[in-house]
Design an enzyme around this catalytic site. Structure first.
Site, PDB file in Angstrom:
ATOM      1  N   HIS A  12     -25.705 -12.971   2.457  1.00 16.63           N
ATOM      2  CA  HIS A  12     -26.919 -13.491   3.110  1.00 16.63           C
ATOM      3  C   HIS A  12     -28.079 -12.500   3.089  1.00 16.63           C
ATOM      4  O   HIS A  12     -29.223 -12.851   2.822  1.00 16.63           O
ATOM      5  CB  HIS A  12     -26.614 -13.858   4.557  1.00 16.63           C
ATOM      6  CG  HIS A  12     -25.472 -14.814   4.685  1.00 16.63           C
ATOM      7  ND1 HIS A  12     -25.458 -16.042   4.064  1.00 16.63           N
ATOM      8  CD2 HIS A  12     -24.298 -14.716   5.351  1.00 16.63           C
ATOM      9  CE1 HIS A  12     -24.333 -16.654   4.354  1.00 16.63           C
ATOM     10  NE2 HIS A  12     -23.601 -15.881   5.125  1.00 16.63           N
ATOM     11  N   HIS A  43     -17.136 -19.906  -2.346  1.00 23.05           N
ATOM     12  CA  HIS A  43     -17.803 -19.984  -1.047  1.00 23.05           C
ATOM     13  C   HIS A  43     -19.062 -19.105  -1.022  1.00 23.05           C
ATOM     14  O   HIS A  43     -20.073 -19.480  -0.426  1.00 23.05           O
ATOM     15  CB  HIS A  43     -16.877 -19.607   0.115  1.00 23.05           C
ATOM     16  CG  HIS A  43     -17.566 -19.801   1.423  1.00 23.05           C
ATOM     17  ND1 HIS A  43     -17.696 -21.033   2.019  1.00 23.05           N
ATOM     18  CD2 HIS A  43     -18.269 -18.940   2.203  1.00 23.05           C
ATOM     19  CE1 HIS A  43     -18.433 -20.919   3.107  1.00 23.05           C
ATOM     20  NE2 HIS A  43     -18.789 -19.651   3.251  1.00 23.05           N
ATOM     21  N   HIS A  81     -24.324 -23.532   5.255  1.00 21.28           N
ATOM     22  CA  HIS A  81     -23.470 -24.538   4.610  1.00 21.28           C
ATOM     23  C   HIS A  81     -24.131 -25.917   4.663  1.00 21.28           C
ATOM     24  O   HIS A  81     -24.055 -26.690   3.712  1.00 21.28           O
ATOM     25  CB  HIS A  81     -22.081 -24.580   5.251  1.00 21.28           C
ATOM     26  CG  HIS A  81     -21.428 -23.235   5.335  1.00 21.28           C
ATOM     27  ND1 HIS A  81     -20.455 -22.932   6.254  1.00 21.28           N
ATOM     28  CD2 HIS A  81     -21.635 -22.091   4.619  1.00 21.28           C
ATOM     29  CE1 HIS A  81     -20.070 -21.670   6.090  1.00 21.28           C
ATOM     30  NE2 HIS A  81     -20.785 -21.137   5.123  1.00 21.28           N
TER      31      HIS A  81
HETATM   32 ZN   LIG Z   1     -20.509 -19.183   4.402  1.00 17.82          ZN
END
Ligand SMILES: [Zn+2]
Length: 306
Positions: free
Chosen positions: A265, A238, A81
């Protein structure tokens, strides 16, 4: 001085907060960095071997967050982030000092990082920006999930889709053009989890710092956070935020078009490793304003580059 030159933060800033997975209270200081040094992490709680470079090849774990490690096994986790905030704001060079192993989760989005960096401001150097331009398509397929990257002219487009069995999250899709769109919704979108997964996460030693202050918790058709959602597509937004942060592990800004279904990810990292395996997949160039195509000169469109 060109707005397309590399930038750093004007002055050091300190951010304190809890780590989402470790639960450790961490103090993090973002310091100005020299041109061409990129983003570097430093663990101030350790005396040696404590520099960690956020690189695609240093990603050592992708379980619910992105963790990078140096050759000595020294880690920093949940970097995505913060890196997304830096990518979008155009912060190219910085030394980030942490007194623990996890970046503070703050409110679960990139909002606090953006606000603090913007309140301090950026300093423009005299060194031109570097870009990685995708030259060939690369695709990673895993069961029903996929991520692919194609060439684009001057943009970084991210088209993301999630499919959840949970009826409230369900299927969401959104597409952003990172250098052109207003990314406020993306930057403000918080991490999320299902209520029924919390026990599992805690048993696995994760989410020790997790709370309704830093994550959206969904129970069946209900959101347990009092404030509800910040935008209609907060869940997929997000995931786009995570993707931007993970892309920054390439080292430079990217020019390409990404399409992803149900990734995260791990898949983003696999894609980038595959891209960088073969030099014909990409090229690196410096932006000189004189050589830019006319459409690229329109600085109002260059929110993050400029
Ligand atoms: Zn995240």
């Amino acid at each position: 001085m060109s707005v397309l030159n590399q930038k750093t933060i004007k002055q050091s800033i300190t951010i304190k907060g809890v780590g989402l997975h470790t639960g450790f209270m961490t103090s993090m200081k973002i310091n100005p960095g020299e041109p061409n040094t990129g983003i570097i992490f430093k663990r101030t709680d350790l005396k040696k071997n404590n520099y960690i470079v956020p690189s695609v090849f240093n990603v050592s774990d992708t379980t619910l967050c992105t963790t990078i490690s140096n050759e000595f096994g020294v880690k920093v986790s949940t970097i995505e982030h913060l890196l997304a905030a830096m990518y979008v704001l155009g912060l190219d060079n910085a030394l980030i000092e942490l007194d623990s192993q996890e970046v503070p989760i703050m409110d679960g989005s990139a909002k606090n990082f953006v606000d603090m960096i913007m309140s301090t401001g950026l300093e423009v150097s005299d060194m031109p920006l570097k870009f990685i331009k995708i030259e060939k398509s690369v695709l990673i397929n895993k069961d029903s999930k996929f991520i692919k990257i194609d060439k684009s002219n001057i943009t970084l487009d991210i088209d993301f889709e999630i499919k959840y069995k949970n009826p409230l999250i369900g299927t969401q899709q959104n597409k952003v053009s990172v250098y052109q769109d207003d990314l406020t919704d993306t930057l403000n979108s918080r991490t999320f989890c299902l209520y029924e997964d919390i026990d599992k996460l805690k048993k696995a030693g994760l989410a020790k710092g997790g709370s309704l202050d830093n994550a959206i918790v969904v129970k069946d058709k209900e959101i347990l956070n009092d404030e509800g959602l910040r935008n209609d597509l907060e869940f997929v937004n997000h995931k786009i935020l995570d993707c931007i942060g993970d892309i920054y592990l390439s080292g430079y800004k990217l020019i390409g078009s990404i399409k992803c279904s149900q990734g995260g990810h791990s898949l983003t990292n696999e894609l980038l490793r595959e891209v960088f395996k073969d030099k014909s997949n990409f090229s690196i160039f410096e932006v000189k304003e004189k050589s830019l195509p006319h459409s690229f000169i329109n600085k109002s469109l260059l929110k993050s580059i400029a």
